[in-house]
Design a protein around this motif. Structure first.
Motif, short mmCIF file in Angstrom:
data_model
loop_
_atom_site.label_atom_id
_atom_site.label_comp_id
_atom_site.label_asym_id
_atom_site.label_seq_id
_atom_site.Cartn_x
_atom_site.Cartn_y
_atom_site.Cartn_z
N LEU A 196 0.82 -1.21 0.00
CA LEU A 196 0.00 0.00 0.00
C LEU A 196 0.86 1.26 0.00
N ALA A 197 1.98 1.23 0.72
CA ALA A 197 2.86 2.40 0.76
C ALA A 197 3.44 2.68 -0.62
N VAL A 198 3.81 1.63 -1.35
CA VAL A 198 4.33 1.80 -2.70
C VAL A 198 3.27 2.41 -3.61
N ILE A 199 2.06 1.87 -3.53
CA ILE A 199 0.99 2.38 -4.40
C ILE A 199 0.64 3.83 -4.03
N ALA A 200 0.61 4.14 -2.74
CA ALA A 200 0.26 5.49 -2.31
C ALA A 200 1.20 6.53 -2.89
N VAL A 201 2.48 6.17 -3.01
CA VAL A 201 3.48 7.12 -3.49
C VAL A 201 3.62 7.10 -5.01
N HIS A 202 3.48 5.92 -5.62
CA HIS A 202 3.84 5.78 -7.04
C HIS A 202 2.66 5.63 -7.99
N LEU A 203 1.43 5.54 -7.47
CA LEU A 203 0.31 5.25 -8.36
C LEU A 203 0.08 6.35 -9.40
N VAL A 204 0.11 7.60 -8.96
CA VAL A 204 -0.17 8.69 -9.91
C VAL A 204 0.84 8.67 -11.06
N GLN A 205 2.11 8.49 -10.73
CA GLN A 205 3.12 8.46 -11.79
C GLN A 205 2.91 7.28 -12.73
N TYR A 206 2.53 6.13 -12.17
CA TYR A 206 2.29 4.97 -13.03
C TYR A 206 1.10 5.20 -13.96
N LEU A 207 0.03 5.80 -13.42
CA LEU A 207 -1.12 6.09 -14.27
C LEU A 207 -0.76 7.07 -15.38
N ILE A 208 0.12 8.00 -15.09
CA ILE A 208 0.58 8.92 -16.14
C ILE A 208 1.33 8.17 -17.23
N THR A 209 2.16 7.20 -16.81
CA THR A 209 2.88 6.41 -17.81
C THR A 209 1.93 5.55 -18.65
N LEU A 210 0.75 5.25 -18.11
CA LEU A 210 -0.25 4.51 -18.89
C LEU A 210 -1.00 5.40 -19.87
N GLY A 211 -0.75 6.71 -19.80
CA GLY A 211 -1.33 7.62 -20.77
C GLY A 211 -2.41 8.54 -20.24
N HIS A 212 -2.67 8.51 -18.93
CA HIS A 212 -3.69 9.39 -18.37
C HIS A 212 -3.08 10.76 -18.05
N PRO A 213 -3.80 11.83 -18.28
CA PRO A 213 -3.31 13.17 -17.87
C PRO A 213 -3.11 13.22 -16.35
N ALA A 214 -2.26 14.12 -15.92
CA ALA A 214 -1.92 14.19 -14.50
C ALA A 214 -3.15 14.43 -13.63
N VAL A 215 -4.05 15.31 -14.08
CA VAL A 215 -5.25 15.60 -13.28
C VAL A 215 -6.13 14.35 -13.17
N VAL A 216 -6.28 13.63 -14.26
CA VAL A 216 -7.08 12.40 -14.24
C VAL A 216 -6.41 11.36 -13.34
N ALA A 217 -5.09 11.25 -13.44
CA ALA A 217 -4.36 10.28 -12.62
C ALA A 217 -4.56 10.57 -11.14
N ALA A 218 -4.48 11.84 -10.76
CA ALA A 218 -4.67 12.20 -9.35
C ALA A 218 -6.09 11.91 -8.90
N THR A 219 -7.05 12.17 -9.76
CA THR A 219 -8.45 11.88 -9.43
C THR A 219 -8.68 10.39 -9.26
N LEU A 220 -8.10 9.59 -10.14
CA LEU A 220 -8.23 8.14 -10.03
C LEU A 220 -7.61 7.65 -8.73
N ALA A 221 -6.45 8.20 -8.36
CA ALA A 221 -5.81 7.80 -7.10
C ALA A 221 -6.70 8.12 -5.91
#
Length: 367
Positions: A196-221
């Motif tokens: 969970l600690a890894v996901i909490a810190v790295h999820l937004v960046q991973y979602l960005i690498t999947l092609g989601h805009p930063a705002v969308v990635a933060a919202t998904l997180a």
């Protein structure tokens, strides 16, 4: 964000590193002594002082001028956290509440606390935008002191007295360390906490690498925080038909399945939402599962010490996992890191199934 020349929290240290400072401070020399104090003396004095220390630390944060001072403040916040957050709060509830009412009381605490970030992260953002970060921290320090110090100082006086009357002899729960199930529980929550600690810190960046805009990635997180409350309610309600360890083991395995599918489905918005909703169900479940499983297996006597002993390796894992995750992501990529997180969740769930199969000490559960 305005600041003194050359100093911003974001520029000096990353959020993950500051979280690590908090977790290590809670662990090193504190979690077990705090548990023993709670078993012997209750939480009135400890949590009142912890609230005052936390308020002073936030006020001090508003005045930092360099990185050394910033780290020092977060060490102090870590000390306060060890005195007032989930573990001591649960120990007070266990000591002062009748067994029939404990589950509802513990669930109430986790539900209210589950909304803390949802309320105060945007509130803090609004304060920073309106009055800048230093005055915002002063405001939060005053609010923290005005609410928590009187509540702990007055409200816990009666609870500690009641808990002291019902508390049995001071426990010496070192026998728990000889129970194989305790170490399986430790391994379970170390793996899950690290994941969970890894996901909490790295999820937004991973979602960005999947092609989601930063705002969308933060919202998904943000779905993780929302679903964590739902997961706690589901877990507690399900105890009417199944043991807590079985319920949470199933949720953890489901988390692993969801995270393993994220690299495949996560490029699509709906696929990412589906994966994160399922993963989020287990994001806060450990907070309600840990006291329930410990009470079910070991009883109430010595709960504070047992809980503090279990918390020590878990907090270390949470502190070190984000940095380890960053190193792994740099070496093998985010996809592999996410699959390792999925594996950790599945293994943690399977370990909980094994814990449920191991016989508990019948005498201990009556304590």
């Amino acid at each position: 964000m305005t600041t003194t020349p050359g100093l911003t929290t974001r520029a000096v240290v990353g959020p993950g590193r500051l979280v690590g400072v908090l977790a290590v401070t809670q662990t090193v020399g504190l979690s077990i002594p705090v548990g023993r104090w709670l078993d012997a003396r209750g939480g009135h004095g400890l949590m009142t002082v912890g609230s005052a220390v936390g308020s002073a630390a936030v006020l001090g944060w508003s005045q930092v001028q360099n990185a050394v001072q910033l780290y020092g403040v977060f060490v102090l916040i870590g000390v306060a956290s060890a005195m007032v957050l989930y573990e001591p709060a649960f120990a007070v509830v266990v000591a002062a509440t009748e067994p029939a009412r404990r589950a509802r009381a513990l669930l109430g605490i986790t539900l209210v606390a589950g909304f803390a970030s949802s309320i105060f992260i945007p509130l803090t953002g609004q304060l920073v935008d309106r009055i800048q970060w230093r005055p915002a921290l002063v405001t939060l320090a005053i609010l923290l002191a005005a609410l928590t110090v009187p509540l702990h100082g007055i409200g816990l006086r009666r609870a500690s007295t009641a808990g002291h009357r019902t508390r049995q002899r001071r426990a010496s729960p070192t026998w728990v360390l000889r129970d194989p199930a305790f170490w399986l529980l430790a391994a379970t929550f170390v793996l899950h906490g690290a994941a969970l600690a890894v996901i909490a810190v790295h999820l937004v960046q991973y979602l960005i690498t999947l092609g989601h805009p930063a705002v969308v990635a933060a919202t998904l997180a943000g779905l993780l925080g929302l679903m964590s409350v739902t997961g706690r309610v589901v877990a507690m309600l399900s105890t009417r038909v199944l043991p807590m360890a079985t319920i949470v083991g199933s949720i953890l395995v489901g988390q692993g399945a969801a995270m393993s599918l994220l690299p495949v489905l996560g490029r699509d918005l709906l696929g990412a939402i589906a994966c994160l909703v399922l993963f989020g169900l287990g994001f806060g479940v450990a907070s309600i599962a840990t006291p329930a499983i410990l009470l079910e297996r070991y009883g109430a006597t010595g709960y504070g010490t047992i809980s503090g002993t279990l918390a020590a390796p878990i907090l270390i894992a949470k502190a070190t996992a984000p940095l380890g995750g960053a190193l792994l992501a740099a070496a093998v990529g985010y996809r592999t890191l996410v699959l390792l997180v999925a594996t950790a969740c599945v293994v943690a769930g399977l370990l909980l199934f094994l814990v449920q199969r191991l016989p508990a000490d019948a005498q201990a559960t009556r304590r």
